[in-house]
Scaffold this active site. Structure first.
Site, PDB file in Angstrom:
ATOM      1  N   SER A   1       0.861  -1.179   0.000  1.00 31.84           N
ATOM      2  CA  SER A   1       0.000   0.000   0.000  1.00 31.84           C
ATOM      3  C   SER A   1       0.891   1.221   0.000  1.00 31.84           C
ATOM      4  O   SER A   1       2.094   1.113   0.244  1.00 31.84           O
ATOM      5  CB  SER A   1      -0.903   0.009   1.234  1.00 31.84           C
ATOM      6  OG  SER A   1      -1.781   1.125   1.198  1.00 31.84           O
TER       7      SER A   1
ATOM      8  N   ARG B   1      -0.451  -3.902  -6.907  1.00 33.34           N
ATOM      9  CA  ARG B   1      -1.645  -4.531  -6.330  1.00 33.34           C
ATOM     10  C   ARG B   1      -2.881  -3.805  -6.830  1.00 33.34           C
ATOM     11  O   ARG B   1      -2.879  -2.579  -6.982  1.00 33.34           O
ATOM     12  CB  ARG B   1      -1.595  -4.453  -4.804  1.00 33.34           C
ATOM     13  CG  ARG B   1      -2.702  -5.234  -4.085  1.00 33.34           C
ATOM     14  CD  ARG B   1      -2.529  -6.725  -4.260  1.00 33.34           C
ATOM     15  NE  ARG B   1      -3.440  -7.522  -3.438  1.00 33.34           N
ATOM     16  CZ  ARG B   1      -4.601  -8.028  -3.851  1.00 33.34           C
ATOM     17  NH1 ARG B   1      -5.041  -7.764  -5.073  1.00 33.34           N
ATOM     18  NH2 ARG B   1      -5.331  -8.786  -3.059  1.00 33.34           N
TER      19      ARG B   1
ATOM     20  N   THR C   1      -6.916   1.169   4.988  1.00 38.48           N
ATOM     21  CA  THR C   1      -6.434   0.340   6.091  1.00 38.48           C
ATOM     22  C   THR C   1      -7.272   0.537   7.338  1.00 38.48           C
ATOM     23  O   THR C   1      -7.649  -0.428   8.020  1.00 38.48           O
ATOM     24  CB  THR C   1      -4.956   0.653   6.385  1.00 38.48           C
ATOM     25  OG1 THR C   1      -4.175   0.442   5.201  1.00 38.48           O
ATOM     26  CG2 THR C   1      -4.420  -0.229   7.494  1.00 38.48           C
TER      27      THR C   1
ATOM     28  N   CYS D   1      -0.780  -6.242 -17.304  1.00 34.66           N
ATOM     29  CA  CYS D   1      -0.076  -7.000 -16.261  1.00 34.66           C
ATOM     30  C   CYS D   1       1.203  -6.272 -15.865  1.00 34.66           C
ATOM     31  O   CYS D   1       2.023  -5.930 -16.729  1.00 34.66           O
ATOM     32  CB  CYS D   1       0.274  -8.399 -16.754  1.00 34.66           C
ATOM     33  SG  CYS D   1       1.306  -9.328 -15.590  1.00 34.66           S
TER      34      CYS D   1
ATOM     35  N   CYS E   1       4.283 -13.806 -11.371  1.00 34.82           N
ATOM     36  CA  CYS E   1       3.049 -13.198 -10.864  1.00 34.82           C
ATOM     37  C   CYS E   1       3.240 -12.599  -9.475  1.00 34.82           C
ATOM     38  O   CYS E   1       3.708 -13.272  -8.548  1.00 34.82           O
ATOM     39  CB  CYS E   1       1.948 -14.252 -10.826  1.00 34.82           C
ATOM     40  SG  CYS E   1       0.380 -13.653 -10.163  1.00 34.82           S
TER      41      CYS E   1
ATOM     42  N   CYS F   1      -1.341  -9.468  -8.069  1.00 33.30           N
ATOM     43  CA  CYS F   1      -2.057  -8.191  -8.032  1.00 33.30           C
ATOM     44  C   CYS F   1      -3.526  -8.347  -8.388  1.00 33.30           C
ATOM     45  O   CYS F   1      -4.341  -7.483  -8.058  1.00 33.30           O
ATOM     46  CB  CYS F   1      -1.391  -7.170  -8.947  1.00 33.30           C
ATOM     47  SG  CYS F   1      -1.644  -7.462 -10.715  1.00 33.30           S
TER      48      CYS F   1
ATOM     49  N   CYS G   1      -5.227  -9.088 -13.899  1.00 26.13           N
ATOM     50  CA  CYS G   1      -5.647  -9.867 -15.067  1.00 26.13           C
ATOM     51  C   CYS G   1      -7.051 -10.417 -14.888  1.00 26.13           C
ATOM     52  O   CYS G   1      -7.866 -10.401 -15.816  1.00 26.13           O
ATOM     53  CB  CYS G   1      -4.652 -10.993 -15.329  1.00 26.13           C
ATOM     54  SG  CYS G   1      -4.403 -12.118 -13.942  1.00 26.13           S
TER      55      CYS G   1
END
Length: 621
Positions: free
Chosen positions: A119, A368, A404, A565, A590, A593, A596
């Site tokens: 984050s 992310r 958060t 991606c 990968c 995140c 896709c």
């Protein structure tokens, strides 16, 4: 059943899984990248995962032992993020206050608590103050109070400063710039001190149900499956964790939550969720340019007015001159040639940004997806045997760029709703899994809902002819004056996957080559994420149909998965026969995140968990 024997059973099962996982460790990422550069996969089948190709019909699985160990807890929590850990801590706090025995088990797919957490992050401490009032004395890693807010509109060469008026959500007075992975790791320590059982490295792969349809618990993923889908000699079945209530806090676009949406029709009365992708780097910069506590945000260039997004640049105060910087792009963009990663790299060349970074060095990278739908996109939160918490259903405050504190509060409220039910004597329920609708009721009476309702129209207000500037005008007039009390709720434009236009209707975007100083290529960036997966396992990026990528995505949209991606997972490469193209999935890259799964215009990609412990190894991102 007594607490200690059950814990022993669980630990024995966990040890068995850990032994199996340890026998096939993944090769280093750079080895994988170099090997891939020299060869290509020639297998005619792309997807070999058992969720697409049933093992029941595969003769290679005949005679393989498929029994799973089962264990029981009072509450099982899926996901070791802020929501899941806050729920676990609150449950054990309540158990101690009421002198009750309560077994709480939390499973987390990352190898360590916090390793998959990414984050910005500028943390509002509201929920933390409620959960752990003495967090300062306990050494919470909140070292950088915000001392200065800067907001800008960027053109290609210039910066237009924008004042942050009192009361606008972009203000950060009283907040802290943090490395969220470090904060989550600290939350994990607080949970363990209270007796929560944490199991990092074990991915929840399946939702289990009672005969009456209520949620029974989860099963962790199997290990020891070869890339072609066959069992290895070290194959081990996952284990089952049963509970009276299972909390799903997987984070944005959780793969189990997707199943629950369909199973219980949870999205029947809400807007479609809309998402963004956030890309982040951490840099060590020249100390003369370091302004600890300074929080910078911008909108505008390099995105056009009709593409939602913006940037952040935070100056950390952790003993060395570090800055955290990132770029967010709404996944409802329309041009299939847009690359969020390359937009991020281009943004760093703006004179206002480059002035801070020049002479520095990049030390971390990650990406992310994040929820942007707001209160109108939150699904039904409870169902027999379970509930949704945190970023899984989506509690992000978009104009604040914060989720958060709301995620933590949702976990705390969930804990308070289920505690009296799971500790009640002589349980008499219509379902075997307990239902706690009180959670949704109390959440809608809390400051979380009040906060999200007030800003509900800011993100969808972007969908107008003026785009960014129309949205900013709406925020300035309606939010600042009416504080979200306008008697209407704007709608989103639909699923992000449906927004891409055919390639023939769009202009390709010419991105500058990375200079290796401010901007970088994709694979060197992925290497900084610490991403690693056991190489000999079926790709967890599964395709419902292996023919769709070439026949539809490439033919109509010119293969947008190559560009959306942020980790170089998808490549279109020539067939060995030279008469066409095929999709190659580099699953080892990968970073989990979920972009896709969200943005694929054919909705043909289904992200499922890889073997536990795989994925990025973010060091305090």
């Amino acid at each position: 059943m007594p607490i200690v024997p059950r814990a022993r059973t669980s630990h024995r099962c966990i040890r068995a899984l850990k032994t199996a996982q340890g026998e096939h460790a993944a090769p280093p990422l750079y080895t994988t990248l170099n090997r891939r550069a020299c060869s290509s996969v020639s297998t005619p089948r792309i997807t070999t995962h058992y969720t697409i190709h049933s093992r029941d019909k595969d003769p290679r699985w005949e005679g393989i032992e498929m029994e799973r160990f089962a264990d029981e807890a009072d509450v099982v929590i899926v996901g070791g993020g802020p929501a899941g850990l806050s729920a676990a801590i609150r449950l054990k706090q309540l158990a101690n206050e009421h002198e009750k025995e309560l077994r709480v088990c939390l499973v987390e797919k990352a190898s360590q608590i916090g390793a998959h957490t990414l984050s910005g992050a500028c943390l509002e401490p509201t929920a933390l103050d409620e959960l752990i009032p003495d967090w300062k004395e306990r050494g919470a890693p909140l070292n950088t109070p915000v001392t200065e807010d800067v907001f800008s509109i960027l053109t290609e060469k210039y910066r237009i400063p924008v004042p942050i008026l009192p009361g606008l959500p972009m203000g950060n007075h009283g907040n802290y710039i943090v490395r969220l992975g470090n904060f989550v790791r600290w939350l994990g320590e607080q949970a363990e001190e209270l007796g929560v059982e944490l199991y990092p490295g074990y991915a929840a792969a399946e939702v289990l149900f009672h005969e009456d349809g209520s949620v029974k618990g989860i099963a962790t993923n199997d290990v020891g499956i070869a890339k072609d889908g066959s069992p290895k000699d070290v194959f081990e079945r996952g284990m089952e964790l049963h509970a009276k209530v299972t909390m799903f806090g997987e984070g944005c676009h959780g793969h189990l939550a997707k199943q629950l949406y369909k199973q219980f029709n949870l999205r029947e009365n809400c807007e479609p969720q809309t998402y963004a992708i956030g890309l982040k780097e951490v840099w060590a910069i020249d100390e003369k340019k370091w302004r600890p506590g300074r929080a910078e945000h911008s909108v505008g260039w390099p995105l056009n007015r009709l593409t939602y997004g913006g940037s952040f640049l935070y100056h950390l105060n952790e003993g060395e001159p570090l800055v955290a910087l990132g770029f967010v792009v709404g996944l409802d963009y329309t041009n299939p040639y847009l690359s969020p990663f390359r937009e991020f790299q281009r943004w760093k060349h703006h004179p206002f940004v480059a002035a801070t970074l020049e002479g520095g060095s990049r030390i971390a990278y990650g990406a992310r997806a994040l929820n942007e739908g707001g209160s109108q996109s939150i699904p039904k939160l409870t169902f027999p045997g379970g509930l949704l918490i945190g970023c899984s259903p989506g509690f992000m405050n978009v104009p604040k760029i914060k989720g958060t504190h709301t995620a933590m509060k949702s976990g705390m409220l969930a804990a308070e709703a289920v505690f009296p039910k799971v500790t009640a004597e002589g349980l008499d329920s219509e379902t075997a899994g307990l239902h706690a609708p009180e959670y949704a009721e109390t959440l809608k009476k809390s400051w979380v809902w009040k906060e999200l309702h007030a800003v509900r129209n800011i993100r969808p207000s972007f969908h107008n002819y003026f785009g960014l500037y129309g949205g900013m005008a709406y925020t300035g007039v309606f939010y600042w004056i009416f504080r979200g009390k306008e008697p209407w709720t704007l709608k989103h434009c639909g699923l992000d996957a449906d927004q891409l236009k055919p390639a023939k209707e769009c202009t390709p975007i010419e991105y500058p080559k990375p200079d290796g100083k401010l901007s970088f290529d994709l694979l060197s960036s992925v290497a900084l994420s610490g991403t690693n997966h056991e190489g000999d396992q079926p790709a967890h990026l599964t395709l419902k149909s292996d023919s769709v990528p070439v026949q539809r995505n490439l033919a109509i949209y010119d293969g947008p998965e190559q560009r959306f991606c942020p980790a170089g997972v998808y490549e279109y490469v020539p067939l060995e026969t030279g008469d066409g193209m095929r999709l190659q999935i580099n699953a080892q890259n990968c970073v989990h995140c979920k972009t896709c799964d969200i943005k694929d215009p054919s909705q043909n990609i289904n992200w499922v968990v890889p073997e536990g412990g795989g994925g990025p190894a973010y060091n305090g991102l």
